[in-house]
Scaffold this active site. Structure first.
Site, mmCIF file in Angstrom:
data_model
loop_
_atom_site.group_PDB
_atom_site.id
_atom_site.type_symbol
_atom_site.label_atom_id
_atom_site.label_comp_id
_atom_site.label_asym_id
_atom_site.label_seq_id
_atom_site.Cartn_x
_atom_site.Cartn_y
_atom_site.Cartn_z
ATOM 1 N N LYS A 172 -9.713 -21.712 28.219
ATOM 2 C CA LYS A 172 -8.761 -22.453 27.377
ATOM 3 C C LYS A 172 -7.894 -21.416 26.667
ATOM 4 O O LYS A 172 -8.307 -20.791 25.703
ATOM 5 C CB LYS A 172 -9.459 -23.324 26.326
ATOM 6 C CG LYS A 172 -8.443 -24.267 25.686
ATOM 7 C CD LYS A 172 -8.746 -24.636 24.260
ATOM 8 C CE LYS A 172 -8.201 -23.693 23.236
ATOM 9 N NZ LYS A 172 -6.735 -23.599 23.136
ATOM 10 N N GLU A 247 -14.929 -12.419 19.021
ATOM 11 C CA GLU A 247 -14.024 -11.327 18.616
ATOM 12 C C GLU A 247 -13.097 -11.922 17.568
ATOM 13 O O GLU A 247 -12.243 -12.743 17.891
ATOM 14 C CB GLU A 247 -13.196 -10.844 19.815
ATOM 15 C CG GLU A 247 -13.989 -10.255 20.951
ATOM 16 C CD GLU A 247 -14.523 -8.879 20.648
ATOM 17 O OE1 GLU A 247 -14.106 -8.270 19.648
ATOM 18 O OE2 GLU A 247 -15.370 -8.419 21.416
ATOM 19 N N CYS A 281 -5.275 -7.689 15.959
ATOM 20 C CA CYS A 281 -6.518 -7.886 15.191
ATOM 21 C C CYS A 281 -7.045 -6.574 14.625
ATOM 22 O O CYS A 281 -7.629 -6.545 13.553
ATOM 23 C CB CYS A 281 -7.567 -8.556 16.053
ATOM 24 S SG CYS A 281 -7.738 -7.761 17.638
ATOM 25 N N GLU A 379 -7.049 -11.323 5.983
ATOM 26 C CA GLU A 379 -6.200 -10.904 7.093
ATOM 27 C C GLU A 379 -4.831 -11.568 6.952
ATOM 28 O O GLU A 379 -4.737 -12.779 6.794
ATOM 29 C CB GLU A 379 -6.862 -11.337 8.400
ATOM 30 C CG GLU A 379 -6.119 -10.871 9.618
ATOM 31 C CD GLU A 379 -6.857 -11.228 10.892
ATOM 32 O OE1 GLU A 379 -7.170 -12.410 11.075
ATOM 33 O OE2 GLU A 379 -7.114 -10.319 11.693
#
Ligand code: NAD
Length: 479
Positions: A172, A247, A281, A379
């Site tokens: 997906k 992750e 990331c 973040e």
């Protein structure tokens, strides 16, 4: 470069295009125009795809490693042939400058496939321990859920090792940047990946993603994305006790030791933070500097950042393109605004848009940031660098302790960097940082070194031999 883009109305299931309903719009992040649509899948398509992957598993897992390797190499070759097309699509979907898209967004996935082909050469699943044969077997059906920031890389980092191990896959992709994934299905098919071995169901996370995480026919779920969504995937997957690899996000520090060359460190920091407009990331988003040098570093960082060029990703003069979406642009601007409200000082950039059209944010540097500010902990996922300082008044040991304490002071642990004049000291500090990847004095990214996070940055590793191992079960046979 802005030629019409193909829309897709089907999912790729069991080696054929299966018509789907709904139409998710995909937007060009520079023009803000809808360039294509993709289908919005449901649990019904997940059912078909998992069934196809289960039926394909016995034959694929029994295919000799050498044959699997040849197919993986053919995929890498196929991606190489369509590299410009893929890079162009990703530049439009994500906003990555075309040169970077061509180098990283399509180069890295190529390495993922070819490195797995190489790794299989001579790979031996069996070893001996005393009276036991220890053998490695594929986990089974893998569901892969991926994000939009390096969309093809994150897909390849999962599919390539899964196929190498003998697993079958339901993918997906991100619904925000899905077009490259459809092209990849054509490449896999042309390379000889048998029907049902890789299936694609497009759709949203809460619908298609959660249906995959919950499905009892899925043996492993591998997820890359935000920590919030990863937490949800792990919770849903726990009901059927499947293997979960995550992750997730990061708030990665670049620690500058007092004996470092400050100019070099600041340049590396800005490059590492602003790549892909900060939508990386592992971006080193916190520049952690000795307090006695903070003013000097802030002046350098603000000065260099002011020269960063921002605009159309297809114009080679631009180092940064737009962010992926209006939502992401607004989130990032809100982060900057809140940081300023909490007392951070604006050294470059700011909340004002650099262009009227496109999802643009100015490359921004914030000084005087302390650990209690949200921008030091959360973040941002945009081109925003914060400068934090540590007390460098004491002995060398005390300086290192203070720097490490600031570096480790978040819930994350994905990546980090250390800059220092004495490489041995820099390495000692690198060993103390709780993160899955640490670069010393600008050490280059290694596409086959294990990649993944400590703490809330995730579980498991991707890339290279460690990434491959994730897709294997271990069986002990006692003789
Ligand atoms: P996201 O979490 O919104 O989405 C990632 C994927 O998860 C998408 O395919 C999405 O549809 C799906 N998803 C969302 N909610 C879900 C749910 N409830 N159940 C199942 N699937 C769900 O993240 P994003 O905005 O696409 O990507 C940005 C984030 O990804 C950042 O936080 C970034 O740090 C992280 N990221 C991490 C790595 C890494 O390797 N550690 C790499 C790239 C991106």
């Amino acid at each position: 470069m802005r030629t019409p883009v193909k829309s897709w109305d089907s999912h790729w299931i069991d080696g054929r295009w299966v018509p789907g309903a709904g139409a998710i719009e995909v937007t060009d992040s520079h023009t803000e125009e809808v360039i294509a649509t993709v289908p919005e899948g449901t649990a019904a398509e997940v059912e078909l795809a998992v069934d196809a992957a289960r039926r394909a598993f016995p034959a694929w897992s029994a295919t000799p490693a050498k044959e699997r390797a040849a197919i993986l190499q053919a995929v890498a070759d196929g991606m190489h042939e369509r590299q410009t097309e893929l890079a162009t699509l990703i530049s439009r979907e994500v906003g990555t400058p075309f040169m970077l898209a061509n180098l990283v967004q399509t180069g890295l996935p190529n390495v993922s496939f070819s490195s797995m082909a190489e790794l299989l050469d001579g790979w031996e699943p069996d070893s001996r321990q005393g009276n036991s044969i220890i053998t490695r077997e594929p986990v089974g059906v893998v569901a892969a859920i991926t994000p939009w920031n390096y969309p093809l890389h994150q897909i390849a980092a999962k599919i390539a090792p899964a196929l190498a191990a003998g697993c079958t896959v339901v993918l997906k992709p991100s619904e925000v940047a899905p077009l490259n994934a459809f092209v990849l299905m054509e490449i896999l098919d042309a390379a000889g990946v048998p029907a049902g071995v890789v299936n694609l169901v497009c759709g949203t996370g809460p619908v298609v993603g959660e249906a995959l995480a919950a499905h009892p026919g899925v043996d492993m779920i591998t997820f890359t994305g935000s920590t919030a969504a990863g937490r949800r995937v792990a919770a849903v997957a726990a009901q059927t006790v499947k293997k979960v690899a995550l992750e997730l996000g990061g708030k990665s520090p670049l620690v500058v030791l007092p004996d470092a060359d400050m100019g070099n460190a600041v340049l590396r920091s800005l490059t590492g933070c602003f790549i892909n407009s900060g939508q990386t990331c592992s971006a080193l988003t916190r520049l952690v500097v000795p307090a006695s040098r903070a003013a000097e570093v802030e002046e350098l960082a603000g000065g260099f950042a002011a020269f960063a060029t921002v605009g159309d990703p297809f114009d080679p003069a631009h180092q940064l393109g737009p962010l992926v979406s209006a939502l992401q642009r607004d989130r990032v601007r809100a982060h900057i605004g809140r940081a300023l409200d909490q007392g951070a000082r604006l050294l470059a950039g700011g909340v004002e848009p650099p262009h009227e059209t496109g999802f643009y944010v100015q490359p921004t540097v914030l000084g005087g940031v302390t650990g209690d500010m949200a921008v030091a902990q959360e973040e941002v996922f945009g081109p925003v660098l914060v400068v934090q300082s540590y007390d460098d008044g004491g002995t060398e040991q005390e300086q290192d302790d203070a720097a490490v304490a600031v570096a480790n002071d978040t819930v994350y642990g994905l990546a980090a960097g250390v800059f220092g004049g004495d490489p041995e000291r820099a390495l000692r500090v690198a060993r103390r940082i709780r993160a899955g990847q640490v670069e010393v004095n600008g050490g280059a990214f290694n596409p086959v070194a294990p990649f993944g996070g400590y703490r809330q940055s995730g579980v498991g590793r991707e890339l290279g031999s460690f990434g491959f191992e994730e897709y294997l079960e271990v069986k002990a046979i006692q003789l």
